[in-house]
Scaffold this motif. Structure first.
Motif, mmCIF file in Angstrom:
data_model
loop_
_atom_site.group_PDB
_atom_site.id
_atom_site.type_symbol
_atom_site.label_atom_id
_atom_site.label_comp_id
_atom_site.label_asym_id
_atom_site.label_seq_id
_atom_site.Cartn_x
_atom_site.Cartn_y
_atom_site.Cartn_z
ATOM 1 N N UNK A 170 45.119 46.128 31.549
ATOM 2 C CA UNK A 170 44.854 47.004 32.694
ATOM 3 C C UNK A 170 43.393 47.238 32.974
ATOM 4 N N UNK A 171 42.498 46.482 32.338
ATOM 5 C CA UNK A 171 41.061 46.694 32.534
ATOM 6 C C UNK A 171 40.640 46.404 33.967
ATOM 7 N N UNK A 172 41.142 45.293 34.540
ATOM 8 C CA UNK A 172 40.765 44.945 35.908
ATOM 9 C C UNK A 172 41.262 45.987 36.907
ATOM 10 N N UNK A 173 42.479 46.451 36.720
ATOM 11 C CA UNK A 173 43.016 47.472 37.613
ATOM 12 C C UNK A 173 42.234 48.776 37.482
ATOM 13 N N UNK A 174 41.784 49.089 36.281
ATOM 14 C CA UNK A 174 40.982 50.288 36.080
ATOM 15 C C UNK A 174 39.651 50.198 36.826
ATOM 16 N N UNK A 175 39.081 49.002 36.864
ATOM 17 C CA UNK A 175 37.842 48.809 37.605
ATOM 18 C C UNK A 175 38.047 49.031 39.105
ATOM 19 N N UNK A 176 39.193 48.557 39.602
ATOM 20 C CA UNK A 176 39.509 48.781 41.019
ATOM 21 C C UNK A 176 39.636 50.277 41.301
#
Length: 463
Positions: free
Chosen positions: A349-355
């Motif tokens: 979920x790191x990429x979604x957290x960045x969004x």
């Protein structure tokens, strides 16, 4: 709109102006909820003073020394120099993003000498050329460049905001200086008049016409007026020092230039004759807030694009020889070409957290934009109210000062003739000093109101 009555023409003008500005601000606030259309800054190499060439509002005060001080401040003030450096940094970062999005080419070379216990030494020379390019299929690089470009435009707007603020600070300090000089001259004039009255009172006391009580009262009045002079001189010195610092000079450097007394500069009547409804959008802090929304939107797009596959193309070309001279003749040539694709499968979920983080930053930018616009509206309305009311106050105070001057002259003449007591003379002299001091103070305040209004409107609206 104004709390105190003002002439009907001013009232109608102020209400109409407030309505136009309020309409424009409402549109700006609503625009902050979406992506604002921000004009592109095509001329990135323009000098920092370029944006001020047609908005030199301080020239409306017709004071050459004020023009000189503001010009000096715009060139040498430390806050402006810091903002200029921040703009250069933002542009360099933007250029770095643009360069990083293109192909990269690397030249390498090596020399190796090896030897074992049972063999002779061997030399190996290599020269290579490596190339790499990442296809921006989903726009991650493009969005990152757009964000950097918006940051650079926001830095340029911030520089403009600092320039407007510094120019206004210099004008306000200069007006305060001239107002204090006028108050000091008034104090000296009244002190001389009171000293003359004291001398006459002492003569009358020697003749037995008045008692020592009148003498002591006259002495007290003289001392009270004299006590105001050092305070005004201290204020003048501090203001001169402030102007020197604002123009990037040592505290005492401007004293010879500023010590001679001059009148308080007055703005021309056309300065606030008409204010376009879209004037608030010219404010540099509003424009900077718009650019920050654009940058935040681009970063949301970049963070979203990072969740999709990335494609890259790379290649290398190398020469290998046993001698350095052999690299140019008889070297072994080797080449390779590599295409690759990278697909994120699981990152916890790191990429979604960045969004989500960039979306939250976007909401912060929108809220900051709306707050900036509302603050701009408040500053304009406050300046309009102060300008209208101080104009009326000055007119009334000038009438009071003329009446006080006539009363003081009549009282002094009648006292010399023994027709009135000394208390009447003291009262009229104190009233005269107070009225004249108020006139000088209000004249300076009215000029300062013009400066505050121009600053609230973004530094001028002349085209």
């Amino acid at each position: 709109m104004f709390s105190n009555p003002i002439p009907p023409a001013h009232h109608r003008w102020s209400c109409r102006t407030g309505l136009l500005i309020g309409t424009a601000v409402a549109a700006l606030v609503l625009a902050g909820c979406a992506s604002p259309a921000v004009p592109a800054d095509a001329n990135h190499t323009a000098a920092p003073m370029a944006g001020l060439s047609h908005n030199a509002w301080w020239q409306d005060f017709s004071d050459p020394l004020l023009n000189k001080l503001i010009t000096q401040a715009l060139q040498a003030n430390t806050s402006i120099r810091s903002a200029q450096a921040a703009l250069q940094q933002a542009r360099a970062l933007r250029d770095g993003k643009v360069a990083a999005a293109g192909p990269s080419l690397t030249l390498s070379g090596s020399a190796q000498r090896s030897q074992t216990e049972f063999s002779d030494a061997n030399n190996n020379f290599k020269a290579g050329l490596d190339a790499r390019w990442e296809a921006d299929v989903f726009g991650a690089n493009r969005s990152s460049i757009n964000a950097s470009e918006a940051d650079a435009q926001a830095a340029q707007a911030s520089l403009r905001d600092v320039q407007v603020s510094i120019a206004a600070e210099v004008a306000l300090a200069y007006i305060q200086l001239r107002g204090s000089q006028a108050q000091l001259a008034i104090a000296h004039t009244n002190l001389a008049s009171q000293q003359e009255t004291l001398q006459i009172t002492q003569w009358r006391a020697q003749a037995g016409l008045v008692t020592s009580l009148e003498v002591e009262q006259a002495q007290s009045s003289v001392a009270q007026t004299a006590a105001q002079i050092p305070a005004l001189q201290t204020s003048l010195a501090k203001t001169r020092h402030s102007l020197a610092i604002l123009t990037g000079q040592r505290p005492l450097e401007l004293d010879p230039l500023l010590t001679p007394e001059r009148a308080v500069p007055q703005a021309s009547s056309s300065l606030t004759a008409a204010i376009p409804a879209n004037t608030l959008r010219q404010r540099a802090d509003v424009r900077a807030a718009e650019h920050r929304i654009t940058a935040a939107l681009a970063r949301v797009d970049a963070a979203d694009a990072a969740r999709y596959p990335s494609f890259s193309l790379g290649g290398s070309l190398s020469l290998s020889a046993l001698t350095l001279a052999g690299l140019s003749n008889g070297a072994t040539l080797a080449g390779s070409l590599l295409g690759s694709v990278s697909v994120p499968l699981f990152d916890g979920g790191a990429a979604q957290s960045q969004v989500l983080a960039q979306q939250a930053a976007l909401e912060q930018a929108r809220a900051a934009y709306q707050a900036t616009v509302l603050t701009a509206l408040k500053e304009v309305e406050d300046a309009l109210v102060a300008l209208g009311n101080d104009r009326e106050r000055l007119g009334q105070q000038q009438l009071a000062a003329r009446a006080a001057s006539n009363a003081a002259l009549l009282a002094q003449n009648r006292y010399h003739s023994g027709l009135i007591d000394f208390q009447t003379v003291l009262q009229t002299q104190r009233t005269l000093l107070s009225s004249q001091d108020s006139v000088a103070s209000l004249q300076a305040e009215l000029s300062a109101d013009h400066v505050r209004l121009v600053k609230a409107l973004g530094g001028g609206w002349h085209e």
